[in-house]
Design a protein around this motif. Structure first.
Motif, PDB file in Angstrom:
ATOM      1  N   HIS A  46       0.844  -1.192   0.000  1.00 61.45           N
ATOM      2  CA  HIS A  46       0.000   0.000   0.000  1.00 61.45           C
ATOM      3  C   HIS A  46       0.882   1.245   0.000  1.00 61.45           C
ATOM      4  O   HIS A  46       1.879   1.301   0.719  1.00 61.45           O
ATOM      5  N   PRO A  47       0.516   2.268  -0.785  1.00 67.78           N
ATOM      6  CA  PRO A  47       1.369   3.458  -0.863  1.00 67.78           C
ATOM      7  C   PRO A  47       1.359   4.332   0.398  1.00 67.78           C
ATOM      8  O   PRO A  47       2.266   5.133   0.589  1.00 67.78           O
ATOM      9  N   ARG A  48       0.378   4.180   1.267  1.00 72.25           N
ATOM     10  CA  ARG A  48       0.307   4.997   2.478  1.00 72.25           C
ATOM     11  C   ARG A  48       1.509   4.694   3.362  1.00 72.25           C
ATOM     12  O   ARG A  48       1.851   3.526   3.611  1.00 72.25           O
ATOM     13  N   ASP A  49       2.162   5.735   3.854  1.00 71.58           N
ATOM     14  CA  ASP A  49       3.319   5.601   4.726  1.00 71.58           C
ATOM     15  C   ASP A  49       2.942   4.829   5.993  1.00 71.58           C
ATOM     16  O   ASP A  49       1.938   5.150   6.647  1.00 71.58           O
ATOM     17  N   VAL A  50       3.736   3.831   6.346  1.00 71.81           N
ATOM     18  CA  VAL A  50       3.452   2.979   7.502  1.00 71.81           C
ATOM     19  C   VAL A  50       3.489   3.789   8.796  1.00 71.81           C
ATOM     20  O   VAL A  50       2.652   3.589   9.678  1.00 71.81           O
ATOM     21  N   ASP A  51       4.428   4.714   8.910  1.00 71.18           N
ATOM     22  CA  ASP A  51       4.499   5.548  10.108  1.00 71.18           C
ATOM     23  C   ASP A  51       3.275   6.453  10.226  1.00 71.18           C
ATOM     24  O   ASP A  51       2.754   6.665  11.324  1.00 71.18           O
TER      25      ASP A  51
END
Length: 189
Positions: free
Chosen positions: A164-169
């Protein structure tokens, strides 16, 4: 006769390091003995068996995490304490995957009550005091926090968020915002 230089503490620390290198499930008395260039029998005067060795690693990991969390929590309350604790938990799990896996095993209640397991649980409850939760809500909230932290870290370290492109942090911090909101608005029984 015990081999010179071998102690239960030294073996436990070496087993914890080994767990981080090869995975907790692969830690055996034989594997540990190879690291010390001794026969497995030489270790049995310090540890009873592989279950004892693994329990010792779990207790060491709980103590290390408790120390890290205590330092992170110093002087914090409410959401600041929640975020500090969560970040300490997450970073420890990512830095020490074998030790983290060890913390998930079931331990005898006698060992937990006389070890770092109790301070770790007490710190989680201390965070919740900032949210004015009483029992049984406090126990429910402790379980929710542990489930969320463990679930997130487990998925993250297994690569579950890579596609997924959403930043994990960014997702982590939004999850902490959501936990804070739930804790501040805990539903009545």
């Amino acid at each position: 006769m015990a081999r010179a230089g071998l102690t239960a503490e030294r073996l436990t620390r070496a087993a914890a390091d080994l767990a981080d290198e090869i995975g907790f499930q692969n830690v055996t008395v034989s594997a540990l003995a190879r690291g010390f260039d001794v026969k497995p029998a030489a270790l049995y005067s310090h540890v009873k068996d592989v279950q004892d060795l693994r329990a010792r690693v779990a207790l060491l990991a709980l103590a290390e995490l408790a120390d890290r969390a205590a330092a992170a929590l110093a002087g914090r309350a409410g959401k600041d304490a929640l975020v500090a604790f969560a970040n300490a938990y997450r970073s420890y799990a990512k830095e020490h995957p074998g030790r983290y896996a060890a913390m998930q095993i079931e331990l005898d209640s006698d060992r937990v009550d006389t070890s770092a397991g109790r301070p770790h649980a007490d710190m989680t409850r201390a965070i919740l005091r900032g949210y004015a939760l009483s029992e049984p809500d406090q126990t429910d909230a402790v379980r929710m926090l542990h489930s969320t932290f463990h679930g997130y870290v487990s998925l993250e370290t297994a690569g579950g968020f890579r596609r997924h492109p959403r930043d994990v942090d960014a997702s982590w911090f939004r999850a902490l915002d959501a936990l804070d909101a739930v804790l501040r608005n805990w539903p009545p029984a």
